[in-house]
Design a protein around this motif. Sequence first.
Motif, PDB file in Angstrom:
ATOM      1  N   ASP A 203       0.843  -1.104  -0.036  1.00 35.59           N
ATOM      2  CA  ASP A 203      -0.131   0.015   0.004  1.00 35.59           C
ATOM      3  C   ASP A 203       1.037   1.322   0.003  1.00 35.59           C
ATOM      4  O   ASP A 203       0.613   2.183  -0.639  1.00 35.59           O
ATOM      5  CB  ASP A 203      -1.103  -0.134   1.108  1.00 35.59           C
ATOM      6  N   ARG A 204       2.003   1.237   0.769  1.00 34.90           N
ATOM      7  CA  ARG A 204       2.938   2.358   0.775  1.00 34.90           C
ATOM      8  C   ARG A 204       3.457   2.612  -0.790  1.00 34.90           C
ATOM      9  O   ARG A 204       3.474   3.922  -0.972  1.00 34.90           O
ATOM     10  CB  ARG A 204       3.972   1.958   1.822  1.00 34.90           C
ATOM     11  N   LEU A 205       3.983   1.634  -1.365  1.00 39.56           N
ATOM     12  CA  LEU A 205       4.520   1.862  -2.505  1.00 39.56           C
ATOM     13  C   LEU A 205       3.571   2.084  -3.650  1.00 39.56           C
ATOM     14  O   LEU A 205       3.795   3.119  -4.451  1.00 39.56           O
ATOM     15  CB  LEU A 205       4.934   0.240  -3.243  1.00 39.56           C
ATOM     16  N   LYS A 206       2.131   1.668  -3.511  1.00 41.29           N
ATOM     17  CA  LYS A 206       1.083   2.171  -4.235  1.00 41.29           C
ATOM     18  C   LYS A 206       0.948   3.808  -4.110  1.00 41.29           C
ATOM     19  O   LYS A 206       0.654   4.348  -5.049  1.00 41.29           O
ATOM     20  CB  LYS A 206      -0.246   1.318  -3.972  1.00 41.29           C
ATOM     21  N   ALA A 207       0.941   4.150  -2.712  1.00 37.73           N
ATOM     22  CA  ALA A 207       0.425   5.541  -2.468  1.00 37.73           C
ATOM     23  C   ALA A 207       1.963   6.518  -3.171  1.00 37.73           C
ATOM     24  O   ALA A 207       1.259   7.312  -3.582  1.00 37.73           O
ATOM     25  CB  ALA A 207       0.601   5.808  -1.075  1.00 37.73           C
ATOM     26  N   LEU A 208       3.059   5.974  -3.202  1.00 37.87           N
ATOM     27  CA  LEU A 208       3.957   6.721  -3.645  1.00 37.87           C
ATOM     28  C   LEU A 208       3.733   6.693  -5.164  1.00 37.87           C
ATOM     29  O   LEU A 208       4.116   7.875  -5.893  1.00 37.87           O
ATOM     30  CB  LEU A 208       5.288   6.097  -3.312  1.00 37.87           C
ATOM     31  N   GLU A 209       3.413   5.556  -5.907  1.00 38.35           N
ATOM     32  CA  GLU A 209       3.271   5.729  -7.278  1.00 38.35           C
ATOM     33  C   GLU A 209       2.168   6.600  -7.659  1.00 38.35           C
ATOM     34  O   GLU A 209       2.153   7.221  -8.645  1.00 38.35           O
ATOM     35  CB  GLU A 209       2.850   4.022  -7.871  1.00 38.35           C
ATOM     36  N   ASP A 210       1.007   6.602  -6.927  1.00 34.50           N
ATOM     37  CA  ASP A 210      -0.231   7.506  -7.251  1.00 34.50           C
ATOM     38  C   ASP A 210       0.095   8.781  -7.015  1.00 34.50           C
ATOM     39  O   ASP A 210      -0.216   9.665  -7.972  1.00 34.50           O
ATOM     40  CB  ASP A 210      -1.483   7.216  -6.123  1.00 34.50           C
ATOM     41  N   LYS A 211       1.045   9.138  -5.918  1.00 34.00           N
ATOM     42  CA  LYS A 211       1.510  10.685  -5.842  1.00 34.00           C
ATOM     43  C   LYS A 211       2.311  10.970  -7.172  1.00 34.00           C
ATOM     44  O   LYS A 211       2.379  11.992  -7.506  1.00 34.00           O
ATOM     45  CB  LYS A 211       2.499  10.621  -4.653  1.00 34.00           C
ATOM     46  N   ARG A 212       3.362  10.033  -7.476  1.00 32.13           N
ATOM     47  CA  ARG A 212       4.326  10.366  -8.638  1.00 32.13           C
ATOM     48  C   ARG A 212       3.119  10.436  -9.975  1.00 32.13           C
ATOM     49  O   ARG A 212       3.453  11.587 -10.844  1.00 32.13           O
ATOM     50  CB  ARG A 212       5.054   9.403  -8.850  1.00 32.13           C
ATOM     51  N   ARG A 213       2.274   9.691 -10.009  1.00 24.76           N
ATOM     52  CA  ARG A 213       1.456   9.860 -11.195  1.00 24.76           C
ATOM     53  C   ARG A 213       0.765  11.299 -11.300  1.00 24.76           C
ATOM     54  O   ARG A 213       0.477  11.842 -12.105  1.00 24.76           O
ATOM     55  CB  ARG A 213       0.678   8.764 -11.312  1.00 24.76           C
ATOM     56  N   ALA A 214       0.201  11.484  -9.850  1.00 21.97           N
ATOM     57  CA  ALA A 214      -0.601  12.623  -9.725  1.00 21.97           C
ATOM     58  C   ALA A 214       0.434  13.819 -10.145  1.00 21.97           C
ATOM     59  O   ALA A 214      -0.152  14.828 -10.773  1.00 21.97           O
ATOM     60  CB  ALA A 214      -1.111  12.918  -8.327  1.00 21.97           C
ATOM     61  N   GLU A 215       1.414  14.082  -9.695  1.00 28.55           N
ATOM     62  CA  GLU A 215       2.568  14.977  -9.978  1.00 28.55           C
ATOM     63  C   GLU A 215       2.755  15.070 -11.394  1.00 28.55           C
ATOM     64  O   GLU A 215       2.910  16.351 -11.913  1.00 28.55           O
ATOM     65  CB  GLU A 215       3.927  14.689  -9.150  1.00 28.55           C
ATOM     66  N   GLU A 217       0.825  14.265 -13.863  1.00 29.33           N
ATOM     67  CA  GLU A 217      -0.400  14.794 -14.574  1.00 29.33           C
ATOM     68  C   GLU A 217      -0.430  16.189 -14.169  1.00 29.33           C
ATOM     69  O   GLU A 217      -1.107  16.843 -15.135  1.00 29.33           O
ATOM     70  CB  GLU A 217      -1.671  13.822 -13.888  1.00 29.33           C
ATOM     71  N   LYS A 218      -0.254  16.797 -13.377  1.00 27.50           N
ATOM     72  CA  LYS A 218      -0.080  18.151 -12.736  1.00 27.50           C
ATOM     73  C   LYS A 218       0.730  18.877 -13.788  1.00 27.50           C
ATOM     74  O   LYS A 218       0.233  19.864 -14.292  1.00 27.50           O
ATOM     75  CB  LYS A 218       0.202  18.532 -11.269  1.00 27.50           C
ATOM     76  N   GLN A 219       1.932  18.283 -13.990  1.00 30.18           N
ATOM     77  CA  GLN A 219       3.068  19.005 -14.677  1.00 30.18           C
ATOM     78  C   GLN A 219       2.496  19.102 -16.100  1.00 30.18           C
ATOM     79  O   GLN A 219       2.583  19.943 -16.833  1.00 30.18           O
ATOM     80  CB  GLN A 219       4.292  18.197 -14.725  1.00 30.18           C
ATOM     81  N   GLN A 220       1.798  17.901 -16.656  1.00 24.41           N
ATOM     82  CA  GLN A 220       1.488  17.641 -18.088  1.00 24.41           C
ATOM     83  C   GLN A 220       0.423  18.606 -18.240  1.00 24.41           C
ATOM     84  O   GLN A 220       0.275  19.464 -19.181  1.00 24.41           O
ATOM     85  CB  GLN A 220       0.693  16.317 -18.385  1.00 24.41           C
ATOM     86  N   ALA A 221      -0.644  18.795 -17.385  1.00 20.79           N
ATOM     87  CA  ALA A 221      -1.657  19.826 -17.301  1.00 20.79           C
ATOM     88  C   ALA A 221      -1.319  21.336 -17.208  1.00 20.79           C
ATOM     89  O   ALA A 221      -1.741  22.099 -18.135  1.00 20.79           O
ATOM     90  CB  ALA A 221      -2.798  19.753 -15.809  1.00 20.79           C
ATOM     91  N   GLU A 222      -0.184  21.607 -16.565  1.00 22.20           N
ATOM     92  CA  GLU A 222       0.291  22.977 -16.467  1.00 22.20           C
ATOM     93  C   GLU A 222       1.257  23.354 -18.033  1.00 22.20           C
ATOM     94  O   GLU A 222       1.152  24.282 -18.474  1.00 22.20           O
ATOM     95  CB  GLU A 222       1.588  23.057 -15.554  1.00 22.20           C
ATOM     96  N   LEU A 223       1.774  22.163 -18.308  1.00 24.80           N
ATOM     97  CA  LEU A 223       2.367  22.234 -19.995  1.00 24.80           C
ATOM     98  C   LEU A 223       1.559  22.628 -20.994  1.00 24.80           C
ATOM     99  O   LEU A 223       1.525  23.535 -21.787  1.00 24.80           O
ATOM    100  CB  LEU A 223       3.116  20.994 -20.235  1.00 24.80           C
ATOM    101  N   GLU A 224       0.269  21.898 -20.736  1.00 23.88           N
ATOM    102  CA  GLU A 224      -0.896  21.971 -21.779  1.00 23.88           C
ATOM    103  C   GLU A 224      -1.450  23.619 -21.745  1.00 23.88           C
ATOM    104  O   GLU A 224      -1.877  24.269 -22.688  1.00 23.88           O
ATOM    105  CB  GLU A 224      -1.964  20.903 -21.283  1.00 23.88           C
TER     106      GLU A 224
END
Length: 249
Positions: A203-215, A217-224
């Motif tokens: 669950d810890r690794l999944k949370a880290l992966e979800d956080k990384r993915r969210a970041e 996606e945020k960067q992608q949204a900012e670039l767009e």
Amino acid sequence: MKKIILSIFLIANSLFLTSCAPAIQGASTVSSVISISNDRRSIGKILDDKTIALRLLTWSSEDSTLSDAHLNFMVYNKIVLITGEVPTPEMRVYASKQAQRQVPKISQIFNEIKLGPSSGLLSRAKDSTITIQVELLFQNQEVFHPTHVRVMTEDQVIYLMGALTKREADMAAKTAAKAKGAYKVVKLFDYLKTRPKAEIERDRLKALEDKRRAELEKQQAELEAKKADLQRQIRALGSNTTGTNFSPE
């Protein structure tokens, strides 16, 4: 590798067989395939439980002494729950004792067999509906994984089995009690002091992966957004240049 493939084949095969046998409840009616990665039992223990259930089914259907009985079995970690109806107290005791003799590896038996005539199709249909409700309700909470709890309903009484912490067990019982038509909930859990370490780490690794993915996606949204803004500026400059008139002096 061959052992792993064989184990998976045996699990799939036993799941198919139990789906054809109404006397064995508790296998998920929402999903016909066990999520092994989330099950707190090892593959070996899952196979043992399936084997015990199949042996009990075969015995109960062939034993002439139980010809007037209606029995259901649910197995978890070699602990067996027997429900249903028998006509006499002697047959109730016989069913429990004989089950243990048929499968000596059973560690414990919960005898919830009632005295009376076998339940009818309408009663069993109501019980199945309640079980489906409970399994669906388990999907809408985040305290425990739905595969951690097995469900059986008999005469509108919900029976729950699995390996859970007290917090998870309380949530499971509270959630199951919301099912329409349920009379009561019986907890037959193997209580854990804490969640398995491997599960916590996963669950810890999944949370880290979800956080990384969210970041990302945020960067992608900012670039767009920056790209869209730059395109607007370019269009604006082009429009201004086209509309400007230059006249010679």
